[in-house]
Design a protein around this motif. Structure first.
Motif, PDB file in Angstrom:
ATOM      1  N   MET A 250     -10.244  10.713  21.035  1.00 23.15           N
ATOM      2  CA  MET A 250     -10.999  10.809  22.054  1.00 23.15           C
ATOM      3  C   MET A 250     -10.643  10.981  23.234  1.00 23.15           C
ATOM      4  O   MET A 250      -9.981  11.279  24.025  1.00 23.15           O
ATOM      5  CB  MET A 250     -11.786   8.976  22.486  1.00 23.15           C
ATOM      6  N   SER A 251     -10.908  13.012  23.046  1.00 25.49           N
ATOM      7  CA  SER A 251     -10.936  13.656  24.406  1.00 25.49           C
ATOM      8  C   SER A 251     -11.787  13.769  25.937  1.00 25.49           C
ATOM      9  O   SER A 251     -12.062  14.695  25.488  1.00 25.49           O
ATOM     10  CB  SER A 251      -9.818  14.678  23.752  1.00 25.49           C
ATOM     11  N   LEU A 252     -11.925  12.396  25.682  1.00 29.35           N
ATOM     12  CA  LEU A 252     -12.363  12.661  26.781  1.00 29.35           C
ATOM     13  C   LEU A 252     -12.622  10.940  27.615  1.00 29.35           C
ATOM     14  O   LEU A 252     -11.633  10.204  27.926  1.00 29.35           O
ATOM     15  CB  LEU A 252     -14.103  12.251  26.162  1.00 29.35           C
ATOM     16  N   GLY A 253     -13.686  11.323  28.850  1.00 27.36           N
ATOM     17  CA  GLY A 253     -13.590  10.214  29.764  1.00 27.36           C
ATOM     18  C   GLY A 253     -14.938   9.958  30.312  1.00 27.36           C
ATOM     19  O   GLY A 253     -15.305  10.865  30.711  1.00 27.36           O
ATOM     20  N   LEU A 276      -7.517   6.269  20.311  1.00 30.64           N
ATOM     21  CA  LEU A 276      -6.439   6.838  21.082  1.00 30.64           C
ATOM     22  C   LEU A 276      -7.598   7.346  22.027  1.00 30.64           C
ATOM     23  O   LEU A 276      -8.623   7.936  21.597  1.00 30.64           O
ATOM     24  CB  LEU A 276      -6.042   8.106  20.069  1.00 30.64           C
ATOM     25  N   CYS A 277      -6.916   7.602  23.026  1.00 32.68           N
ATOM     26  CA  CYS A 277      -7.950   8.106  24.477  1.00 32.68           C
ATOM     27  C   CYS A 277      -7.038   9.021  25.586  1.00 32.68           C
ATOM     28  O   CYS A 277      -5.892   8.975  26.003  1.00 32.68           O
ATOM     29  CB  CYS A 277      -8.738   7.411  25.346  1.00 32.68           C
ATOM     30  N   ALA A 278      -7.725   9.633  25.643  1.00 36.19           N
ATOM     31  CA  ALA A 278      -7.117  10.693  27.333  1.00 36.19           C
ATOM     32  C   ALA A 278      -6.898   9.758  28.243  1.00 36.19           C
ATOM     33  O   ALA A 278      -8.170   9.374  28.593  1.00 36.19           O
ATOM     34  CB  ALA A 278      -7.654  11.925  27.211  1.00 36.19           C
ATOM     35  N   SER A 351      -6.795  15.883  28.099  1.00 38.70           N
ATOM     36  CA  SER A 351      -7.184  16.147  26.375  1.00 38.70           C
ATOM     37  C   SER A 351      -6.672  16.722  25.494  1.00 38.70           C
ATOM     38  O   SER A 351      -7.027  16.284  23.894  1.00 38.70           O
ATOM     39  CB  SER A 351      -8.757  16.602  26.362  1.00 38.70           C
ATOM     40  N   VAL A 352      -5.305  17.527  25.467  1.00 36.14           N
ATOM     41  CA  VAL A 352      -4.899  18.911  25.433  1.00 36.14           C
ATOM     42  C   VAL A 352      -3.767  17.254  24.939  1.00 36.14           C
ATOM     43  O   VAL A 352      -3.137  17.398  23.131  1.00 36.14           O
ATOM     44  CB  VAL A 352      -4.413  19.476  25.818  1.00 36.14           C
TER      45      VAL A 352
END
Length: 449
Positions: A250-253, A276-278, A351-352
């Motif tokens: 999850m590259s978000l928030g 996993l998350c940013a 996110s990268v």
């Protein structure tokens, strides 16, 4: 991977129902003819005979149920603002929570270097020769043998361009209003860039990902403008659970914590999925700013691996969020990866950084030979305990994710069949000796008895 059909409501097709998730407020309000609120509604345990009774409660106050899930008992609904108090007082309702917004920074703006001669990337033969990004090299992913084979990775983002010359998309689902349920194409660029970092093909073209042979699933939970809601994110998690997608990236928030999203994360974690998350791009006052808490949600959740970002100089990125919940550091600045229109772009952000860790997790998962969702704690422990100390401060969590060290850890081969090399012969010989000794002891015990 097993397939599961999501149940959607309202007497409409699956694609239209998926479109309802994330419906702009104005459209939904016009449909109900009044001001409405989009909320999660949780039934009270032991009071309802079935979920249908909760749907009747929603309808009775003039609300419309938007979505229910395969793995969760709560539902998403639009209800008149004037009916919220009545809904909360109903003896069959345990709680009502707002469906908050999530997404990527609105100023995310990758640069498009001119890599093509002649211009344009529609013809794969014109794509530049493959080159690993500095991030792949920095974490040692270019020097390991595993490639993620057999591991399912869900990219919960703006979708993935399925026809990109550097990507293979195994499937997916769309949970936004931008297209039907089967339309998980990326028209933004963010999801395709993230997917390329995690698992771009090793095919001599363009870029290569950390786990190039992993099965990438395009789980579109953010619209074409990069925004979404927690309900769409939960729908993506739910889909991954129903379809045995082991790793959820999850590259978000969002700015607001959510008990409902937290419940979904806990369920996925308990079911054997690694999330996993940013950490977020809210900035910091330097790598020593240990008192700062600038992370976004759900990166702060304890059952999520939170990733922050560094630049090529091994410095904490100025944009990177920090906080006590940071788990790992990864390359995040000026990383070249795939993007829409069959192009490649250079972009930055936590996110990268996140898909670098996602990719290494897939390599470890493959090496351990887990069969579908399984125990995530060993994988998470390996990632953390083999990380490289770079900053030496709280801002990096356990440190920089390290592919070589993670795969060299003895625990990474637990569950392996030891099928290759001289170790296999020694192990087989040892096992035969043990079997003979055990048999002999049992024979002696038989004589004594």
């Amino acid at each position: 991977m097993k397939l599961s059909r999501r149940r959607v409501l309202g007497g409409i097709g699956a694609g239209a129902a998926a479109g309802l998730v994330g419906m702009p407020a104005s459209a939904a309000e016009d449909g109900l003819g009044t001001d409405t609120e989009r909320v999660f509604i949780h039934p009270k345990a032991g009071v309802l005979d079935d979920l249908g009774e909760l749907l009747d409660v929603i309808e009775a106050i003039g609300g419309t149920t938007v979505l229910e899930f395969d793995n969760f008992e709560f539902v998403v609904a639009r209800v008149p603002s004037t009916g919220l108090d009545e809904l909360r007082r109903d003896r069959r309702v345990a709680s009502v929570e707002d469906d908050h917004e999530t997404g990527i920074p609105s100023d995310w703006s990758p640069s498009l270097p001119n890599l093509f001669d002649p211009p344009g990337g529609s013809n794969c033969a014109t794509h530049p020769d493959q080159r690993a990004s500095w991030g792949v090299e920095r974490i040692g992913a270019d020097a390991v043998e595993p490639d993620g084979t057999g591991v399912d990775v869900g990219i919960l983002d703006t979708g993935i361009q399925s026809a990109h010359c550097s990507l293979s998309v195994a499937g997916g689902r769309n949970f936004t209003a931008d297209g039907t349920a089967g339309d998980y194409e990326d028209r933004h660029g963010h999801g395709t860039h993230v997917a390329g970092v995690a698992g771009a093909d090793d095919n001599d073209r363009g870029v290569v990902g950390v786990a190039p042979n992993a099965n990438l699933y395009a789980v579109k939970v953010l619209g074409d403008d990069g925004s979404g809601r927690y309900s769409e994110l939960i729908a993506g998690i739910d889909w991954c659970m129903s379809n045995d997608v082991e790793i959820i990236s999850m590259s978000l928030g969002g700015k607001t914590e959510s008990a409902t999203l937290g419940r979904a994360i806990d369920a996925a974690h308990s079911d054997g999925h690694l999330l996993l998350c940013a950490a977020g791009n809210e900035g910091n006052d330097g790598s020593d700013s240990c008192a700062a808490e600038t992370m976004t949600y759900p990166a702060t959740h304890e059952n999520v691996v939170a990733v922050t970002a560094m630049d090529e100089g091994d410095r904490l990125a100025s944009y990177s969020s920090v906080g006590s919940a940071v788990d790992l550091l990864a390359p995040g600045t000026n990383v070249t990866s795939s993007t829409v229109d069959n192009e490649y772009a250079e972009a930055s952000g936590t996110s990268v950084a996140t898909p670098f860790v996602t990719g290494v997790a897939a390599l470890v998962w493959e090496t351990r030979e887990e069969d579908g969702p399984g125990p995530t704690d060993p994988v998470r422990a390996i990632l953390g305990e083999t990380a490289e100390t770079v900053l030496g401060t709280c801002a990096e969590g356990d440190g920089l994710v390290n592919a070589r060290a993670a795969l060299g850890d003895d625990r990474a081969t637990e569950g392996s069949d030891w099928s290759d090399g001289p170790v296999s012969g020694l192990r087989s010989l040892f096992e035969r000796v043990v079997d003979l000794v055990v048999g002999f002891v049992e024979w002696l015990l038989g004589l004594v008895s």
